[in-house]
Design an enzyme around this catalytic site. Structure first.
Site, PDB file in Angstrom:
ATOM      1  N   ASP A 110      -4.466   1.036   0.679  1.00  0.00           N
ATOM      2  CA  ASP A 110      -4.573   2.456   0.991  1.00  0.00           C
ATOM      3  C   ASP A 110      -5.756   3.118   0.295  1.00  0.00           C
ATOM      4  O   ASP A 110      -6.406   4.009   0.871  1.00  0.00           O
ATOM      5  CB  ASP A 110      -3.271   3.190   0.668  1.00  0.00           C
ATOM      6  CG  ASP A 110      -2.750   2.936  -0.734  1.00  0.00           C
ATOM      7  OD1 ASP A 110      -3.392   2.207  -1.517  1.00  0.00           O
ATOM      8  OD2 ASP A 110      -1.672   3.468  -1.053  1.00  0.00           O
ATOM      9  N   GLN A 143      -0.864  -0.689  -2.040  1.00  0.00           N
ATOM     10  CA  GLN A 143      -1.353  -1.890  -2.711  1.00  0.00           C
ATOM     11  C   GLN A 143      -0.263  -2.573  -3.545  1.00  0.00           C
ATOM     12  O   GLN A 143       0.761  -1.976  -3.868  1.00  0.00           O
ATOM     13  CB  GLN A 143      -2.525  -1.534  -3.622  1.00  0.00           C
ATOM     14  CG  GLN A 143      -3.818  -1.232  -2.895  1.00  0.00           C
ATOM     15  CD  GLN A 143      -4.984  -1.199  -3.855  1.00  0.00           C
ATOM     16  OE1 GLN A 143      -5.475  -0.153  -4.228  1.00  0.00           O
ATOM     17  NE2 GLN A 143      -5.449  -2.369  -4.266  1.00  0.00           N
ATOM     18  N   HIS A 144      -0.544  -3.822  -3.898  1.00  0.00           N
ATOM     19  CA  HIS A 144       0.165  -4.581  -4.937  1.00  0.00           C
ATOM     20  C   HIS A 144       1.566  -5.071  -4.565  1.00  0.00           C
ATOM     21  O   HIS A 144       2.133  -5.885  -5.293  1.00  0.00           O
ATOM     22  CB  HIS A 144       0.297  -3.779  -6.233  1.00  0.00           C
ATOM     23  CG  HIS A 144      -0.953  -3.115  -6.694  1.00  0.00           C
ATOM     24  ND1 HIS A 144      -2.130  -3.803  -6.883  1.00  0.00           N
ATOM     25  CD2 HIS A 144      -1.205  -1.815  -7.011  1.00  0.00           C
ATOM     26  CE1 HIS A 144      -3.058  -2.949  -7.307  1.00  0.00           C
ATOM     27  NE2 HIS A 144      -2.531  -1.749  -7.386  1.00  0.00           N
TER      28      HIS A 144
END
Length: 497
Positions: free
Chosen positions: A243, A80-81
């Site tokens: 994820d 992520q991110h």
């Protein structure tokens, strides 16, 4: 057959799910490099993910011994991110800044202030902006690399980029998008007014991808990629997800009352909800799930990386490390480790460093330090579980995944620290399996079969009940005392309650 892909921090995993037999036919893995600096910089070249996918795919295909033309759809899970930026030609502009990048902590603090603090962030986004989210990376880029900032034509997350490479289509999915810091988790829409805090011109809003629901397809695999991989020309690419969202699907965590805990590079703890979260603790990230619900979550930055750092410091292999930790008493002889080697997200300490407390001539040993790092990282997750429990989210069973779940010692430690039964899925690659299950969901709906995600999880997600671990009452009490010491040290050093 369905392909599940998990592009993580350390590497990419690929699994091949046989829907007829209800099992994995093949698995493959390839590692990634990492660009790392003492100032908190953590970056990767997106092309490394593609190269790792190719290697892992061929390993999985070789193990499966199947005709690649039987693969019907692909589902991608990604860390992520991370910020991936494309120029007007669709080319990557610079290395992607990752979820664990803390170089952008000053920008996050500034943006949080502009939002009106925690209350203002909660009002506009439904969660509190945290270091590591995508938004602060954009402000960092504007301040440090204005030429690159000016070239941005598309903003993607890591799994979006893999979908783009596979299909040629640019899109985002609600679950992963909810971790950007410019997405309202309640309305499931981008929050352009928040992007305006970075660039008031409105340009950033125009480079955002369109949003998809979890069961929608991004598109079909590009002809060029299909030829390279030996696929048919009608293979679907599902929406995919972050994820954690895919790990929830891969552990059957799509109903209220289930808690998943991941012992990986980071530590994550999350529970599914079919209701918009209300009045949660500011450190609980109320992301959207990839099952069209919500996924209240906490993430700690230091887990297996901290344990490996201690192991390597003593020159131990994994078996030796575990033997040392087992030989030490609960509480590590009075040693408490605050394992913040890469700052920390929960609690919010992006600039923190690691600490060893309670050392003396009697307890300074390799065994105690090996146990202390396992306890310290697990206590950080217990801190997060307390936040979930305080919000009314509880479960007497924890579904444990990630590399650390393979350790018998760590499984028992989690059961005792959390005072909950611990069970591991039979398929440990939960995020990759979640991607494959989502791909099946997308494909079956394409064919007009109104198959529910719940029915697919019930079919493909199984647990090792024989290996389930129950908390030991005597050890629960001993760990409670050690955890109390951890919380006291945490408050004394960082003024946390």
């Amino acid at each position: 057959m369905y392909l599940g892909v998990d592009c993580g921090t350390q590497g990419t995993k690929v699994v091949i799910l046989d829907q007829e037999q209800g099992r994995l036919r093949g698995e493959g893995y390839a590692p990634h490099e990492l660009i790392s600096a003492a100032n908190g910089r953590r970056e990767q070249e997106p092309c490394w993910w593609i190269d790792a996918f190719r290697r892992a795919y061929h390993l999985a295909l070789e193990q499966a011994s199947i005709d690649s033309r039987t693969i019907r759809a692909i589902g991608v899970s990604g860390q992520q991110h991370g910020l991936v930026m494309l120029d007007a030609r669709g080319e990557v502009i610079r290395p992607a800044k990752l979820w664990c990048d803390t170089e952008t902590a000053p920008q996050n603090a500034e943006l949080l202030q502009r939002l009106g603090g925690e209350a203002g962030s909660m009002a506009q986004l439904g969660l509190v902006l945290a270091t590591g989210y995508t938004l602060s990376k954009l402000l960092w880029l504007k301040e440090h690399e204005p030429d690159n900032f000016g070239r941005i034509a598309h903003i993607l997350l890591p799994h979006d980029y893999l979908n783009y490479w596979l299909s040629g289509e640019i899109a985002a999915e609600y679950g992963d998008a909810s971790g950007t810091g410019y997405f309202d988790i309640r309305s499931r829409r981008w929050a352009p007014q928040v992007l305006g805090l970075v660039d008031p011109s409105g340009r950033l809003e125009r480079v955002l991808p369109p949003l998809l629901e979890a069961q929608q397809a991004v598109g079909r695999v590009r002809a060029e990629v299909a030829r390279e991989l030996g696929l048919n020309d009608d293979v679907l690419v599902s929406s995919g997800g972050g994820d954690n969202m895919m790990g929830a699907i891969g552990t059957g965590n799509i109903r209220d009352g289930v808690v998943t805990l991941s012992l990986g590079t980071s530590g994550t703890l999350y529970a599914c909800s079919d209701r918009v979260p209300q009045q949660l603790h500011p450190q609980l990230a109320s992301f959207c799930s990839s099952s069209n619900g919500w996924l209240p979550l906490i993430c700690t930055m230091n887990l297996t990386g901290a344990a490996n750092a201690v192991r390597e410091m003593f020159g131990l292999n994994l078996a030796q490390f575990n033997a040392e930790a087992v030989s030490a008493p609960i509480g590590a002889g009075g040693i408490t480790m605050l394992p913040f080697l890469n700052g920390e997200r929960v609690p919010v300490l992006p600039d923190a460093t690691g600490s060893l407390l309670g050392l003396n001539m009697q307890n300074l040993s390799a065994a105690n330090l090996c146990r202390a790092v396992l306890e310290g990282t697990t206590f950080g997750l217990r801190y997060g579980l307390d936040l979930l429990r305080d919000a009314g989210i509880d479960s007497r069973e924890i579904r444990l995944i990630g590399g650390g779940s393979k350790s018998t010692l760590w499984r028992q430690l989690v059961a005792d620290v959390m005072n909950a039964r611990v069970v591991c899925p039979q398929i440990g690659e939960a995020a990759a399996l979640g991607g494959a299950i989502q791909a099946a969901w997308c494909d079956l709906n394409r064919m007009g079969q109104s198959t529910s995600l719940e029915s697919l999880c019930d079919r493909f997600v199984a647990f090792d009940d024989a290996g389930a671990v129950e908390p030991v009452a005597r050890d629960v009490e001993a760990y409670e005392a050690a955890y109390k010491n951890y919380r006291q040290h945490l408050q004394a050093m960082y003024q946390l309650s």
